[in-house]
Design a protein around this motif. Structure first.
Motif, PDB file in Angstrom:
ATOM      1  N   ALA A   1      12.518   3.203  -7.616  1.00  0.00           N
ATOM      2  CA  ALA A   1      13.752   2.888  -8.345  1.00  0.00           C
ATOM      3  C   ALA A   1      14.960   3.588  -7.725  1.00  0.00           C
ATOM      4  N   ARG A   2      14.771   4.797  -7.233  1.00  0.00           N
ATOM      5  CA  ARG A   2      15.891   5.526  -6.623  1.00  0.00           C
ATOM      6  C   ARG A   2      16.311   4.913  -5.292  1.00  0.00           C
ATOM      7  N   GLY A   3      15.462   4.039  -4.744  1.00  0.00           N
ATOM      8  CA  GLY A   3      15.862   3.298  -3.559  1.00  0.00           C
ATOM      9  C   GLY A   3      16.850   2.190  -3.891  1.00  0.00           C
ATOM     10  N   VAL A   4      17.007   1.910  -5.192  1.00  0.00           N
ATOM     11  CA  VAL A   4      17.953   0.885  -5.660  1.00  0.00           C
ATOM     12  C   VAL A   4      19.200   1.528  -6.248  1.00  0.00           C
ATOM     13  N   VAL A   5      19.001   2.523  -7.135  1.00  0.00           N
ATOM     14  CA  VAL A   5      20.100   3.175  -7.850  1.00  0.00           C
ATOM     15  C   VAL A   5      19.907   4.685  -7.778  1.00  0.00           C
ATOM     16  N   ASP A   6      20.919   5.396  -7.348  1.00  0.00           N
ATOM     17  CA  ASP A   6      20.812   6.860  -7.244  1.00  0.00           C
ATOM     18  C   ASP A   6      20.673   7.509  -8.613  1.00  0.00           C
ATOM     19  N   ASP A   7      21.500   7.094  -9.546  1.00  0.00           N
ATOM     20  CA  ASP A   7      21.523   7.688 -10.886  1.00  0.00           C
ATOM     21  C   ASP A   7      20.799   6.750 -11.852  1.00  0.00           C
ATOM     22  N   LEU A   8      19.565   7.078 -12.174  1.00  0.00           N
ATOM     23  CA  LEU A   8      18.770   6.211 -13.040  1.00  0.00           C
ATOM     24  C   LEU A   8      19.248   6.240 -14.480  1.00  0.00           C
ATOM     25  N   SER A   9      20.111   7.169 -14.828  1.00  0.00           N
ATOM     26  CA  SER A   9      20.635   7.244 -16.195  1.00  0.00           C
ATOM     27  C   SER A   9      21.950   6.489 -16.363  1.00  0.00           C
TER      28      SER A   9
ATOM     29  N   THR B   1       0.851  -1.178   0.000  1.00  0.00           N
ATOM     30  CA  THR B   1       0.000   0.000   0.000  1.00  0.00           C
ATOM     31  C   THR B   1       0.894   1.237   0.000  1.00  0.00           C
ATOM     32  N   ARG B   2       0.271   2.403  -0.057  1.00  0.00           N
ATOM     33  CA  ARG B   2       1.037   3.651  -0.051  1.00  0.00           C
ATOM     34  C   ARG B   2       1.889   3.782   1.210  1.00  0.00           C
ATOM     35  N   ARG B   3       1.463   3.142   2.307  1.00  0.00           N
ATOM     36  CA  ARG B   3       2.237   3.228   3.547  1.00  0.00           C
ATOM     37  C   ARG B   3       3.603   2.546   3.413  1.00  0.00           C
ATOM     38  N   ASP B   4       3.710   1.609   2.457  1.00  0.00           N
ATOM     39  CA  ASP B   4       4.969   0.898   2.260  1.00  0.00           C
ATOM     40  C   ASP B   4       5.946   1.660   1.362  1.00  0.00           C
ATOM     41  N   LEU B   5       5.489   2.747   0.754  1.00  0.00           N
ATOM     42  CA  LEU B   5       6.321   3.440  -0.230  1.00  0.00           C
ATOM     43  C   LEU B   5       7.596   4.001   0.385  1.00  0.00           C
ATOM     44  N   ALA B   6       7.491   4.601   1.570  1.00  0.00           N
ATOM     45  CA  ALA B   6       8.676   5.192   2.192  1.00  0.00           C
ATOM     46  C   ALA B   6       9.732   4.130   2.458  1.00  0.00           C
ATOM     47  N   ARG B   7       9.314   2.942   2.885  1.00  0.00           N
ATOM     48  CA  ARG B   7      10.260   1.862   3.152  1.00  0.00           C
ATOM     49  C   ARG B   7      10.924   1.389   1.864  1.00  0.00           C
ATOM     50  N   LEU B   8      10.137   1.284   0.794  1.00  0.00           N
ATOM     51  CA  LEU B   8      10.693   0.871  -0.490  1.00  0.00           C
ATOM     52  C   LEU B   8      11.681   1.902  -1.016  1.00  0.00           C
ATOM     53  N   ALA B   9      11.307   3.162  -0.894  1.00  0.00           N
ATOM     54  CA  ALA B   9      12.164   4.228  -1.416  1.00  0.00           C
ATOM     55  C   ALA B   9      13.467   4.340  -0.626  1.00  0.00           C
ATOM     56  N   ALA B  10      13.443   3.905   0.635  1.00  0.00           N
ATOM     57  CA  ALA B  10      14.650   3.999   1.472  1.00  0.00           C
ATOM     58  C   ALA B  10      15.637   2.881   1.177  1.00  0.00           C
ATOM     59  N   GLY B  11      15.170   1.777   0.619  1.00  0.00           N
ATOM     60  CA  GLY B  11      16.062   0.667   0.312  1.00  0.00           C
ATOM     61  C   GLY B  11      15.289  -0.586  -0.045  1.00  0.00           C
ATOM     62  N   TRP B  12      15.841  -1.380  -0.929  1.00  0.00           N
ATOM     63  CA  TRP B  12      15.149  -2.570  -1.434  1.00  0.00           C
ATOM     64  C   TRP B  12      15.156  -3.675  -0.372  1.00  0.00           C
ATOM     65  N   PRO B  13      14.000  -4.213   0.020  1.00  0.00           N
ATOM     66  CA  PRO B  13      13.964  -5.269   1.043  1.00  0.00           C
ATOM     67  C   PRO B  13      14.625  -6.555   0.552  1.00  0.00           C
ATOM     68  N   ASP B  14      15.231  -7.289   1.459  1.00  0.00           N
ATOM     69  CA  ASP B  14      15.851  -8.567   1.125  1.00  0.00           C
ATOM     70  C   ASP B  14      14.793  -9.552   0.621  1.00  0.00           C
ATOM     71  N   GLY B  15      15.139 -10.277  -0.419  1.00  0.00           N
ATOM     72  CA  GLY B  15      14.244 -11.292  -0.936  1.00  0.00           C
ATOM     73  C   GLY B  15      13.229 -10.789  -1.940  1.00  0.00           C
ATOM     74  N   LEU B  16      13.136  -9.480  -2.119  1.00  0.00           N
ATOM     75  CA  LEU B  16      12.174  -8.918  -3.070  1.00  0.00           C
ATOM     76  C   LEU B  16      12.837  -8.773  -4.434  1.00  0.00           C
ATOM     77  N   ARG B  17      12.223  -9.335  -5.475  1.00  0.00           N
ATOM     78  CA  ARG B  17      12.809  -9.265  -6.810  1.00  0.00           C
ATOM     79  C   ARG B  17      12.185  -8.175  -7.677  1.00  0.00           C
ATOM     80  N   ALA B  18      10.889  -7.952  -7.522  1.00  0.00           N
ATOM     81  CA  ALA B  18      10.219  -7.014  -8.428  1.00  0.00           C
ATOM     82  C   ALA B  18       9.012  -6.381  -7.747  1.00  0.00           C
ATOM     83  N   VAL B  19       8.736  -5.158  -8.126  1.00  0.00           N
ATOM     84  CA  VAL B  19       7.552  -4.435  -7.652  1.00  0.00           C
ATOM     85  C   VAL B  19       6.778  -3.953  -8.867  1.00  0.00           C
ATOM     86  N   LEU B  20       5.500  -4.224  -8.877  1.00  0.00           N
ATOM     87  CA  LEU B  20       4.596  -3.747  -9.926  1.00  0.00           C
ATOM     88  C   LEU B  20       3.857  -2.522  -9.406  1.00  0.00           C
ATOM     89  N   VAL B  21       3.975  -1.408 -10.107  1.00  0.00           N
ATOM     90  CA  VAL B  21       3.235  -0.185  -9.770  1.00  0.00           C
ATOM     91  C   VAL B  21       2.204   0.020 -10.869  1.00  0.00           C
TER      92      VAL B  21
END
Length: 342
Positions: A40-48, A4-24
């Protein structure tokens, strides 16, 4: 998994262990895109960065069954985590992501963007049920969420909006996050660094729109202003406005009048009843709204709402002259208000 939207901050702060993909997914492409980028920026700072971020179009996933797994399994040449972004995903591509879920191991985190998906969607069901995947819905900005977004965005841009300006913006924006952000950026630019934004400033920036034109029609009808109603309808037809939308705008105005009239009939002071409305009455129309709330009783407003609902039904009937039905209904209400005023 379901996020849910409540999980967004956690995702954006860093990718959880064991998670392979997120569908938005969701109907607002702008909101979906911004949310996916935040994750995505929770995984890689520079998306380019081509060594750490790979983008796959829907056509590539469709034409090359191995493209997704190859990208997800590739090692980073420069160190650090890797990201795969897939846009425009549909149910037809569900088998590709099922392969990703079942793969022995992957190196990259995958963020997937899709449009609206119903509960039976193969893609959505896959991401919701897989233990190493998650689905996050984006249903667009509205209500308090839209107010919070507008306030936060303007403040981040250095502007200082007041409460009524934020409510005014929330009433007239939304539906497309990119368009909303563009309008807010324009408003912040007009205000300048540290500039205060009131409702008049917001109206000046985005107020010359169909929404205010519909307000003109609704206020004219409820206020007995036949000349104003004729001008408003002429402008609406010239702009190609749909009669059903005109009727719904009038019904919304009558509903707000009804709520206010009921409150005052049960002992509330008129100013207090008006202050309770959300969004608040536009400052330039407060006197007119107050006069109409005093002139219309709850039973008369209920009858007016019934007439508007019947007019909408007739407009949707095949072969009916919808503009004529809309105009006659509003003129009838306008004449009733005019007689009452006299």
């Amino acid at each position: 998994m379901k996020y849910t939207r409540r999980d967004l901050a956690r995702l954006a702060a860093g990718w959880p262990d064991g998670l392979r993909a997120v569908l938005v997914y969701g109907p607002d492409a702008g909101h979906v895109g911004e949310t996916a980028e935040e994750i995505a920026r929770g995984v890689v700072d520079d998306l380019s960065d081509p060594f750490r971020a790979t983008e796959l179009a829907a056509e590539t996933l469709r034409d090359d069954p191995a493209a997704l797994l190859d990208a997800a399994a590739a090692l980073s040449l420069t160190g650090g985590s890797r990201l795969v972004r897939a846009r425009g995903a549909t149910d037809a591509l569900a088998p590709r992501f099922a392969d990703l879920a079942a793969a022995p191991a992957v190196e990259a985190a995958t963020v997937v963007e899709a449009g609206p998906l119903n509960p039976r969607s193969a893609l959505r069901v896959l991401f919701e049920r897989a233990s190493n995947m998650a689905a996050l819905p984006c249903y667009g900005d509205s209500g308090e969420g839209l107010e919070a977004f507008a306030r936060r965005t303007l403040e981040e841009l250095g502007a200082r909006p007041d409460r009524e300006a934020v409510a005014f913006l929330a009433e007239r924006l939304g539906g497309d996050r990119r368009m909303t952000r563009s309008e807010l950026e324009k408003l912040a630019t007009m205000a300048g660094p540290g500039g205060a934004i009131g409702v008049a400033d917001a109206a000046l920036a985005i107020g010359d729109s169909g929404a205010l034109a519909l307000d003109d029609i609704a206020f004219a009808a409820a206020g007995g202003d036949t000349a104003g109603l004729e001008r408003g309808l002429a402008r609406a037809w010239a702009d190609g406005e749909a009669p059903v939308r005109v009727l719904r705008a009038a019904a919304g105005h009558f509903q707000r009048l009804h709520r206010t009239a009921v409150e005052t009939a049960t002992g509330a002071a008129l100013p207090d009843a008006m202050k309770a409305l959300r969004p608040p009455v536009f400052f330039a129309r407060r006197n007119a709204f107050a006069a109409q709330a005093r002139a219309w009783t709850p039973p008369r407003l209920e009858a007016g709402l019934a007439r508007l609902a019947e007019a909408e039904r007739l407009c949707k009937s095949t072969g009916r002259p919808d503009r004529a039905v809309c105009g006659q209904t509003l003129i009838g209400l306008c004449l009733s208000a005019s007689r009452r005023r006299r």
